[in-house]
Write a protein that holds these residues in place. Structure first.
Motif, mmCIF file in Angstrom:
data_model
loop_
_atom_site.group_PDB
_atom_site.id
_atom_site.type_symbol
_atom_site.label_atom_id
_atom_site.label_comp_id
_atom_site.label_asym_id
_atom_site.label_seq_id
_atom_site.Cartn_x
_atom_site.Cartn_y
_atom_site.Cartn_z
ATOM 1 N N ASP A 1 0.940 -1.110 0.098
ATOM 2 C CA ASP A 1 0.062 -0.064 0.128
ATOM 3 C C ASP A 1 0.765 0.997 0.023
ATOM 4 O OD1 ASP A 1 -2.282 -1.684 -0.015
ATOM 5 O OD2 ASP A 1 -2.473 -1.480 2.099
ATOM 6 N N LEU A 2 1.793 1.302 0.548
ATOM 7 C CA LEU A 2 2.734 2.210 0.795
ATOM 8 C C LEU A 2 3.759 2.511 -0.372
ATOM 9 C CD1 LEU A 2 4.052 4.504 2.319
ATOM 10 C CD2 LEU A 2 5.763 2.969 3.384
ATOM 11 N N GLY A 3 3.779 1.230 -1.042
ATOM 12 C CA GLY A 3 4.344 1.507 -2.424
ATOM 13 C C GLY A 3 3.950 2.072 -3.341
ATOM 14 N N LEU A 4 2.364 1.689 -3.483
ATOM 15 C CA LEU A 4 1.312 2.470 -4.438
ATOM 16 C C LEU A 4 1.184 3.674 -4.118
ATOM 17 C CD1 LEU A 4 -1.261 -0.205 -4.369
ATOM 18 C CD2 LEU A 4 -0.088 0.391 -6.246
ATOM 19 N N ALA A 5 1.202 4.190 -2.994
ATOM 20 C CA ALA A 5 1.203 5.569 -2.435
ATOM 21 C C ALA A 5 2.470 6.561 -2.956
ATOM 22 C CB ALA A 5 0.887 5.783 -0.999
ATOM 23 N N VAL A 6 3.578 5.911 -2.813
ATOM 24 C CA VAL A 6 4.936 6.633 -3.282
ATOM 25 C C VAL A 6 4.765 6.672 -4.971
ATOM 26 C CG1 VAL A 6 7.221 6.156 -3.644
ATOM 27 C CG2 VAL A 6 6.218 5.747 -1.245
ATOM 28 N N ILE A 7 4.439 5.517 -5.473
ATOM 29 C CA ILE A 7 4.317 5.746 -7.060
ATOM 30 C C ILE A 7 3.327 6.897 -7.416
ATOM 31 C CG2 ILE A 7 3.638 4.757 -9.189
ATOM 32 C CD1 ILE A 7 4.491 2.066 -7.772
ATOM 33 N N ARG A 8 2.097 6.751 -6.774
ATOM 34 C CA ARG A 8 0.952 7.704 -7.323
ATOM 35 C C ARG A 8 1.172 9.307 -6.694
ATOM 36 N NH1 ARG A 8 -3.489 2.923 -6.024
ATOM 37 N NH2 ARG A 8 -3.373 1.902 -7.936
ATOM 38 N N ASP A 9 1.674 9.261 -5.330
ATOM 39 C CA ASP A 9 1.899 10.674 -4.933
ATOM 40 C C ASP A 9 3.136 11.244 -5.042
ATOM 41 O OD1 ASP A 9 -0.602 9.962 -4.002
ATOM 42 O OD2 ASP A 9 0.111 10.091 -1.774
ATOM 43 N N ARG A 10 4.291 10.579 -5.382
ATOM 44 C CA ARG A 10 5.694 11.106 -5.275
ATOM 45 C C ARG A 10 6.300 10.991 -6.546
ATOM 46 N NH1 ARG A 10 3.396 12.738 -1.510
ATOM 47 N NH2 ARG A 10 4.117 13.278 0.470
ATOM 48 N N VAL A 11 6.473 9.729 -7.059
ATOM 49 C CA VAL A 11 6.967 9.261 -8.416
ATOM 50 C C VAL A 11 6.400 10.105 -9.557
ATOM 51 C CG1 VAL A 11 7.861 7.611 -10.062
ATOM 52 C CG2 VAL A 11 8.038 7.375 -7.618
ATOM 53 N N SER A 12 5.044 10.288 -9.250
ATOM 54 C CA SER A 12 4.139 10.691 -10.554
ATOM 55 C C SER A 12 4.228 12.273 -10.380
ATOM 56 C CB SER A 12 2.774 10.144 -10.228
ATOM 57 O OG SER A 12 2.016 11.060 -11.208
ATOM 58 N N GLU A 13 4.443 12.901 -9.381
ATOM 59 C CA GLU A 13 4.518 14.084 -9.223
ATOM 60 C C GLU A 13 6.112 14.840 -9.390
ATOM 61 O OE1 GLU A 13 3.861 18.353 -8.405
ATOM 62 O OE2 GLU A 13 2.665 16.559 -8.747
ATOM 63 N N ALA A 14 6.994 13.706 -9.386
ATOM 64 C CA ALA A 14 8.303 14.065 -9.706
ATOM 65 C C ALA A 14 8.688 14.068 -11.272
ATOM 66 C CB ALA A 14 9.617 12.966 -9.149
ATOM 67 N N VAL A 15 7.907 13.191 -11.742
ATOM 68 C CA VAL A 15 7.805 13.047 -13.344
ATOM 69 C C VAL A 15 6.920 14.290 -13.982
ATOM 70 C CG1 VAL A 15 6.997 11.701 -15.462
ATOM 71 C CG2 VAL A 15 8.004 10.535 -13.513
ATOM 72 N N ARG A 16 6.107 14.756 -13.304
ATOM 73 C CA ARG A 16 5.281 15.833 -13.852
ATOM 74 C C ARG A 16 5.936 16.971 -13.708
ATOM 75 N NH1 ARG A 16 2.530 20.026 -12.278
ATOM 76 N NH2 ARG A 16 2.980 19.731 -10.003
ATOM 77 N N GLN A 17 6.750 17.325 -12.475
ATOM 78 C CA GLN A 17 7.487 18.406 -12.455
ATOM 79 C C GLN A 17 8.737 18.609 -13.506
ATOM 80 O OE1 GLN A 17 8.436 18.901 -8.480
ATOM 81 N NE2 GLN A 17 6.369 19.417 -7.858
ATOM 82 N N THR A 18 9.374 17.440 -13.527
ATOM 83 C CA THR A 18 10.502 17.299 -14.153
ATOM 84 C C THR A 18 10.462 17.264 -15.889
ATOM 85 O OG1 THR A 18 11.660 16.110 -12.214
ATOM 86 C CG2 THR A 18 12.798 16.004 -14.426
ATOM 87 N N TRP A 19 9.284 16.242 -16.196
ATOM 88 C CA TRP A 19 9.062 16.032 -17.562
ATOM 89 C C TRP A 19 7.904 16.542 -18.343
ATOM 90 C CZ3 TRP A 19 12.392 14.808 -21.333
ATOM 91 C CH2 TRP A 19 13.699 14.050 -21.181
ATOM 92 N N ILE A 20 7.063 17.005 -17.496
ATOM 93 C CA ILE A 20 5.822 17.278 -18.153
ATOM 94 C C ILE A 20 5.525 18.706 -18.312
ATOM 95 C CG2 ILE A 20 3.343 17.161 -18.021
ATOM 96 C CD1 ILE A 20 3.645 14.267 -17.054
#
Length: 202
Positions: free
Chosen positions: A58-77
């Protein structure tokens, strides 16, 4: 941390847990990180951890959806929303990443790539979450290329396949940079992509 603080600020506690997990998963790996270690990193009680994340998945899913996704959005989108053409945005992104890694003096790798390599074969839902982030990244790139073609800034390119090439090139270069602890692969990738794109733009 007091129990009163935990009770009065559940979102703050959750955020602290996710932040600690993101840092741990990116630097040392998802599979290598235990829940007890994450409790200690986040300075939360066992009860608080169990309330927000009963299992590490559950924590892994939260990290992907809340943090990894946001990092890609800020950096690459987000850079593609500035109105510049795709080659300029991509070159600026590489410049920023290389500069940041050089300043930090270490290469932890791409958070999305790190998670994808570890969990994609182990859990279908986590694989789907990672795939969704890759999909948003790919869509931002391909949309930008398509706009440049429509506005006659570029010629003889396939927006979909070129977006795949950029993502694959960056991800591979970042993996090499992480293995070597040296940004040279990213510098070389930046130069080659710039040359390739220059040939397709007017």
């Amino acid at each position: 941390m007091s129990e009163n603080r935990r009770t009065n600020d559940p979102e703050g506690v959750r955020r602290r847990i996710v932040d600690a997990a993101y840092d741990a998963f990116v630097t040392q790996g998802y599979l290598a990180t235990g829940m007890l270690e994450l409790r200690e990193r986040a300075s939360v009680s066992g009860g608080a951890m169990a309330h927000h994340f009963a299992v590490k998945r559950d924590l892994g899913l939260a990290v992907i959806r809340d943090r990894v996704s946001e990092a890609v959005r800020q950096t690459w989108i987000e850079p593609f929303h500035t109105g510049t053409n795709a080659p300029a945005a991509i070159d600026s992104i590489f410049e920023s990443i290389i500069g940041g890694l050089t300043q930090n003096g270490r290469v932890s790798g791409c958070p999305l790539n790190n998670m994808a390599m570890e969990i994609s074969q182990h859990d279908a839902e986590m694989r789907g979450a990672v795939s969704a982030v890759f999909g948003a990244w790919h869509e931002a790139l391909s949309d930008s290329f398509e706009t440049d073609v429509k506005e006659n800034r570029a010629r003889e390119l396939n927006p979909q396949s070129l977006a795949t090439l950029v993502i694959a090139s960056y991800s591979g270069a970042m993996a090499m940079a992480k293995a070597r602890q040296d940004v040279s692969p990213l510098i070389e990738c930046r130069a080659e992509l710039a040359a390739l794109l220059a040939a397709k733009y007017r």
